[in-house]
Design a protein around this motif. Structure first.
Motif, mmCIF file in Angstrom:
data_model
loop_
_atom_site.group_PDB
_atom_site.id
_atom_site.type_symbol
_atom_site.label_atom_id
_atom_site.label_comp_id
_atom_site.label_asym_id
_atom_site.label_seq_id
_atom_site.Cartn_x
_atom_site.Cartn_y
_atom_site.Cartn_z
ATOM 1 N N SER B 247 -7.312 -7.426 -0.839
ATOM 2 C CA SER B 247 -6.906 -6.105 -0.368
ATOM 3 C C SER B 247 -7.971 -5.079 -0.710
ATOM 4 N N LYS B 248 -7.886 -3.952 -0.043
ATOM 5 C CA LYS B 248 -8.905 -2.917 -0.196
ATOM 6 C C LYS B 248 -8.223 -1.572 -0.389
ATOM 7 N N VAL B 249 -8.811 -0.736 -1.222
ATOM 8 C CA VAL B 249 -8.303 0.619 -1.402
ATOM 9 C C VAL B 249 -9.127 1.531 -0.500
ATOM 10 N N GLU B 251 -9.579 4.735 -0.073
ATOM 11 C CA GLU B 251 -10.368 5.869 -0.585
ATOM 12 C C GLU B 251 -11.616 5.424 -1.343
ATOM 13 N N LYS B 252 -11.534 4.254 -1.948
ATOM 14 C CA LYS B 252 -12.669 3.836 -2.768
ATOM 15 C C LYS B 252 -13.786 3.242 -1.936
ATOM 16 N N CYS B 253 -13.457 2.829 -0.736
ATOM 17 C CA CYS B 253 -14.470 2.203 0.118
ATOM 18 C C CYS B 253 -15.353 3.282 0.728
ATOM 19 N N THR B 254 -16.658 3.165 0.518
ATOM 20 C CA THR B 254 -17.568 4.147 1.089
ATOM 21 C C THR B 254 -18.157 3.651 2.395
ATOM 22 N N LYS B 255 -17.650 2.534 2.870
ATOM 23 C CA LYS B 255 -18.163 1.955 4.110
ATOM 24 C C LYS B 255 -19.654 1.632 3.987
ATOM 25 N N CYS B 256 -20.031 1.150 2.827
ATOM 26 C CA CYS B 256 -21.448 0.898 2.607
ATOM 27 C C CYS B 256 -21.925 -0.336 3.352
ATOM 28 N N GLY B 257 -21.002 -1.133 3.863
ATOM 29 C CA GLY B 257 -21.400 -2.249 4.714
ATOM 30 C C GLY B 257 -21.881 -3.481 3.967
ATOM 31 N N ILE B 258 -21.841 -3.447 2.642
ATOM 32 C CA ILE B 258 -22.344 -4.601 1.894
ATOM 33 C C ILE B 258 -21.474 -5.825 2.160
ATOM 34 N N CYS B 259 -20.155 -5.625 2.103
ATOM 35 C CA CYS B 259 -19.259 -6.761 2.275
ATOM 36 C C CYS B 259 -19.484 -7.452 3.610
ATOM 37 N N LYS B 260 -19.766 -6.666 4.606
ATOM 38 C CA LYS B 260 -19.965 -7.233 5.937
ATOM 39 C C LYS B 260 -21.243 -8.070 5.969
ATOM 40 N N VAL B 270 -12.994 -7.025 6.545
ATOM 41 C CA VAL B 270 -13.025 -6.402 5.223
ATOM 42 C C VAL B 270 -13.689 -5.034 5.324
ATOM 43 N N TYR B 271 -14.727 -4.971 6.146
ATOM 44 C CA TYR B 271 -15.437 -3.713 6.315
ATOM 45 C C TYR B 271 -14.680 -2.768 7.236
ATOM 46 N N GLU B 272 -14.182 -3.316 8.339
ATOM 47 C CA GLU B 272 -13.656 -2.436 9.377
ATOM 48 C C GLU B 272 -12.243 -1.950 9.113
ATOM 49 N N MET B 292 -19.787 -8.453 -4.572
ATOM 50 C CA MET B 292 -20.897 -7.591 -4.186
ATOM 51 C C MET B 292 -20.497 -6.138 -3.938
ATOM 52 N N CYS B 293 -19.232 -5.879 -3.719
ATOM 53 C CA CYS B 293 -18.815 -4.490 -3.485
ATOM 54 C C CYS B 293 -19.071 -3.688 -4.759
ATOM 55 N N PRO B 294 -19.860 -2.617 -4.676
ATOM 56 C CA PRO B 294 -20.302 -1.951 -5.898
ATOM 57 C C PRO B 294 -19.350 -0.889 -6.442
ATOM 58 N N TYR B 295 -18.165 -0.793 -5.936
ATOM 59 C CA TYR B 295 -17.275 0.268 -6.404
ATOM 60 C C TYR B 295 -16.060 -0.305 -7.109
ATOM 61 N N GLU B 296 -15.768 0.262 -8.248
ATOM 62 C CA GLU B 296 -14.660 -0.253 -9.049
ATOM 63 C C GLU B 296 -13.351 -0.273 -8.278
ATOM 64 N N ASP B 297 -12.664 -1.375 -8.415
ATOM 65 C CA ASP B 297 -11.302 -1.522 -7.890
ATOM 66 C C ASP B 297 -11.193 -1.344 -6.384
ATOM 67 N N CYS B 298 -12.295 -1.400 -5.688
ATOM 68 C CA CYS B 298 -12.207 -1.183 -4.239
ATOM 69 C C CYS B 298 -11.634 -2.421 -3.555
ATOM 70 N N LEU B 299 -12.254 -3.551 -3.792
ATOM 71 C CA LEU B 299 -11.721 -4.797 -3.246
ATOM 72 C C LEU B 299 -11.023 -5.557 -4.364
ATOM 73 N N LYS B 300 -9.994 -6.279 -3.972
ATOM 74 C CA LYS B 300 -9.185 -6.908 -4.995
ATOM 75 C C LYS B 300 -8.651 -8.232 -4.477
HETATM 76 S S1 SF4 Z 1 -18.612 -3.392 0.044
HETATM 77 FE FE1 SF4 Z 1 -16.829 -2.301 -0.707
HETATM 78 S S2 SF4 Z 1 -17.318 -0.131 -0.442
HETATM 79 FE FE2 SF4 Z 1 -18.775 -1.290 0.777
HETATM 80 S S3 SF4 Z 1 -17.857 -1.311 2.807
HETATM 81 FE FE3 SF4 Z 1 -17.224 -3.188 1.761
HETATM 82 S S4 SF4 Z 1 -15.261 -2.692 0.829
HETATM 83 FE FE4 SF4 Z 1 -16.243 -0.774 1.387
#
Ligand code: SF4
Ligand code: SF4
Ligand code: SF4
Lengths: 442, 321
Positions: B247-249, B251-260, B270-272, B292-300
């Motif tokens: 799951s993803k939160v 607000e914490k996702c900055t759409k940085c695209g790393i997960c994709k 996961v990204y979209e 790889m997602c660099p933000y705390e608690d964003c992906l779980k």
């Molecule tokens: S890596 Fe994390 S912050 Fe970046 S787009 Fe994916 S879910 Fe969002």
């Protein structure tokens, strides 16, 4: 550009006038920098010793200028950039020194007014003015400039600056989330990369790029550590944290990292010893909106943290602040291509600049603000806009509605590069803080 | 006979021990948080592969194995694909070789990737449902029916990917007294007849290895076994079944695209997707995106509501002094 090429925008000024203007502004600005640092010390009497390093770097015409001059004499190149879209990893990988050159000085605005009308954003006018008289050491020492065509002001600024220096433009697409945009952006970066290689005469190899990415990872780590320290009870005043963030714009990245880590160590010790920078009930403020750039722009932070009742800035949403180095480059496989893609992604995708739009109305920015409000326990937001900054001004209502929904008061502050409105803003900021304070105490 | 078993046991133990030591050494040497899960996963994959060898040597009742795998998948979704499947391990190892050669993978166009995912279900239908449909109609007359119920019977097709490299039964490929095999090789052997078994197996090996050299986990993008495991994640009605959820939160996702970018099977959801439950049938729960997602608690990753693993600021551990 060579001397003989035709100047498209800039006006001829007599060398004597240039010298005079430069000296007066320089003297005045030096004084202001010193005064502001002094005021920061006063607000926070047990300001850690580690801050002294940043005070030193913050002084424009000082240590760092000398260092860059020396590095240049040894053959190093300096690459200036106006906006955080410039790929710092690539600049570092080529062995060049990155410096941010958008100006936060008030006085040169009057000079800029001779070239562009007063309706234009003051950051642009000030940067033009600074260039006209050769005021900023970093802008002067740059061998080339990377400009981003984000807003109208920045777009034309890059034309104006091309009168003086080689200017490499980067055009971020207005929509981030499509395949075309990303491949277009990669092409833009590739072009800049080639230009960097040509200027420095250094080929950016994968090992060089890797080391640059890792250096910035360490810097990002320190940067985020500092921001994370602002989550809890205030161990650092907002202005000081902002100053640390800003010095990264022209400081040596590795040294900056070390010093910031040291500062964070000290702050952590203080947090353990429950030594706070200000009383715990101080309203926690976040600044959103147009970038605030050292030194003159300290107007608003000064007002907030010196006001009565006092506020403490625990977060900001400025591309010159919290957002500057928040996102790391996430490399999957350390091949040249993947590293490059990762760098390209990092500059485009997580950016919350209002120059972007999307179907959901720049949701990324909204989410960033909401996340910060929650994690830093923000009591109120000051939405800071310069007159002439269309994009930030127009997005205000979008942000306000979101903040209203989560019951966080927001105060819209529009100002200019001028000291004349200080008194008037002061009353308004204090009224806002008064209101926040009553909410906090309630 | 007994002696042989003991010697094989010994070999495998040594092999497993070496693998374990190697992984531990890498883990200690590389304090990088972004690859910890990947190493752990590789370790589990190796152990699982060895386990499959033993399972195959104790039981020839393939149906039982299949039932167990399905039972696991009902609880864990496609966790099997990311962490247990031996074929997945081989494909990952090919990627490791590619990485050491400093070659970048190709990404498939999103549309093609999605159609391959659909193809997976078609293959599944073809192999599982068709034989049962054809069977009663014309008994064993139809050659297609024969073919599907014979060498390509659903059980062996679905168990194809779990065939370990070293097998406890006879195979055309023997080296130093060990029987070697490869996923689907027993089916291919069965079908090809004496002379071509080895050649066909080699062609299949070459194809799968080469394709996964250029495209990460190529086979897994249309593997019918994957489909059978994915079904519980595919349809909303079954959403409550698998306990493992990503799951993803928002607000914490900055759409940085790393997960994709890092996803080995190019899952874009996961990204979209905005937030909330983002488990999909394409995702094999390898957790690369989470690490790889660099933000705390964003992906779980959570199991029955409990968080097992979540994304964090992976810059944190590299303390410089
Ligand atoms: S890596 Fe994390 S912050 Fe970046 S787009 Fe994916 S879910 Fe969002
Ligand atoms: S998709 Fe097939 S081959 Fe790939 S891991 Fe899953 S079961 Fe194994
Ligand atoms: S979405 Fe994440 S967990 Fe799923 S397969 Fe891709 S990287 Fe692995």
């Amino acid at each position: 550009m060579n001397e003989t090429s035709e100047k498209k925008y800039s006006l001829e000024i007599f060398p004597k006038e240039i010298e005079e203007l430069k000296n007066t502004i320089k003297t005045a600005s030096t004084k202001i920098m010193e005064e502001y640092i002094e005021r920061m010390r006063k607000t926070w009497p047990d300001r850690p010793e580690e801050m002294q390093y940043f005070d030193e770097i913050a002084k424009f015409w000082g240590t760092r200028e000398k260092e860059i001059v020396e590095a240049r004499e040894e053959g190093k190149k300096v690459i200036g950039y106006t906006c955080m879209f410039a790929p710092i990893e690539l600049i570092l990988a080529a062995g060049a020194i990155p410096v941010r050159v958008s100006s936060g000085l008030y006085d040169p605005v009057k000079l800029g007014n001779r070239v562009v009308p007063v309706e234009v954003c003051p950051v642009v006018r000030s940067t033009i003015g600074v260039k006209m008289v050769g005021l900023s050491p970093y802008l002067e020492l740059s061998d080339a400039l990377i400009t981003s065509l984000t807003c109208d002001g920045m777009t034309k600024l890059s034309e104006i600056l091309s009168d003086y220096k080689p200017v490499w433009t980067l055009c971020p697409p207005r929509l981030k989330d499509s395949e075309q945009s990303i491949s277009f952006w990669k092409e833009e970066l590739k072009a800049v990369k080639e230009k960097i290689e040509k200027l420095t005469g250094t080929k950016i190899t994968s090992s060089k790029l890797k080391s640059a990415i890792e250096r910035l990872h360490r810097a990002t780590r320190a940067f985020r550590r500092l921001q994370d320290l602002r989550k809890g009870n205030p161990v650092i005043m907002g202005r000081d944290a902002m100053l640390v963030n800003q010095t990264l714009m022209w400081d040596d990245v590795e040294r900056w990292t070390q010093k910031t880590e040291k500062l964070c160590d000290e702050l952590e010790r203080r947090a353990q010893g429950k030594v706070w920078a200000c009383p715990l009930k101080t309203p926690r403020v976040m600044i959103a909106g147009t970038p605030i750039i050292w030194p003159d722009n300290w107007k608003l932070p000064n007002l907030v943290e010196e006001a009565n009742p006092q506020g403490v800035i625990v977060a900001d949403e400025l591309c010159s602040g919290d957002r500057f180095l928040y996102d790391p480059v996430g490399v999957d496989e350390w091949t040249m291509e993947d590293m490059f893609n990762a760098v390209a992604d990092r500059y485009l995708l997580p950016s919350t600049c209002p120059c972007f739009t999307s179907e959901d109305g720049n949701e990324d920015r909204v989410n960033w603000i909401k996340a910060r409000v929650e994690e830093r326990r923000v009591d109120g937001v000051v939405y800071h806009v310069y007159r002439g900054c269309m994009l930030y001004a127009m997005e205000y209502m979008r942000i306000k509605k979101v903040l209203d929904k989560i019951n966080v008061p927001v105060y819209y502050l529009d100002t200019d590069y001028t000291r004349e409105d200080v008194g008037q803003i002061k009353t308004r900021v204090e009224a806002f803080l008064e209101m926040l304070k009553s909410r906090v105490e309630f | 006979m007994l002696l042989e078993i003991i010697s094989e046991l010994l070999k495998l133990t040594i092999f497993a021990g070496l693998a374990l030591a190697g992984i531990l050494a890498i883990l200690i040497w590389k304090k990088n948080l972004t690859t910890k899960v990947t190493y752990l996963r590789t370790f589990v994959q190796v152990v699982a592969m060895i386990a499959f060898f033993y399972i195959f040597s104790y039981t020839t009742w393939l149906l039982l194995i299949l039932v167990v795998i399905f039972a696991i998948s009902i609880v864990l979704g496609r966790f099997f694909c990311g962490w247990l499947c031996p074929f997945g391990l081989y494909l990952d190892l090919v990627a490791v070789i590619r990485k050491t050669l400093n070659t970048r993978y190709w990404s498939l166009p999103e549309k093609l990737n999605r159609s391959l995912h659909i193809l997976r279900y078609l293959l599944l239908v073809f192999f599982i449902v068709l034989p049962f449909m054809l069977g009663p109609i014309e008994a064993w007359q139809w050659s297609l029916a024969k073919f599907l119920m014979g060498p390509f019977k659903p059980i062996s097709v679905l168990l194809g990917p779990v065939e370990p490299l070293i097998i406890p039964w006879e195979s055309p490929l023997k080296l130093y007294g060990l029987s070697f095999s490869y996923p689907y090789a027993s089916i291919i052997t069965f079908y090809s007849g004496e002379n071509f078994a080895l050649i066909n197996t080699f062609i299949f090996m070459a194809l799968t290895l080469a394709s996964s050299f250029v495209v990460r986990r190529f086979w897994c993008r249309f593997c019918p076994t994957g489909a059978s495991l994915a079904i519980v994640n595919r349809f909303r009605v079954f959403k409550w079944i698998p306990f493992l959820r990503l799951s993803k939160v928002e607000e914490k996702c900055t759409k940085c695209g790393i997960c994709k970018r890092v996803c080995p099977v190019q899952v874009t959801d996961v990204y979209e997707q905005k937030g909330g439950d983002i488990t999909t049938s394409m995702c094999m729960l390898c957790l690369r995106c989470v690490e790889m997602c660099p933000y705390e608690d964003c992906l779980k990753l959570s199991m029955a509501g409990k968080t097992l693993f979540k994304s964090r600021n992976w810059l944190e551990p590299s303390k410089i002094t």
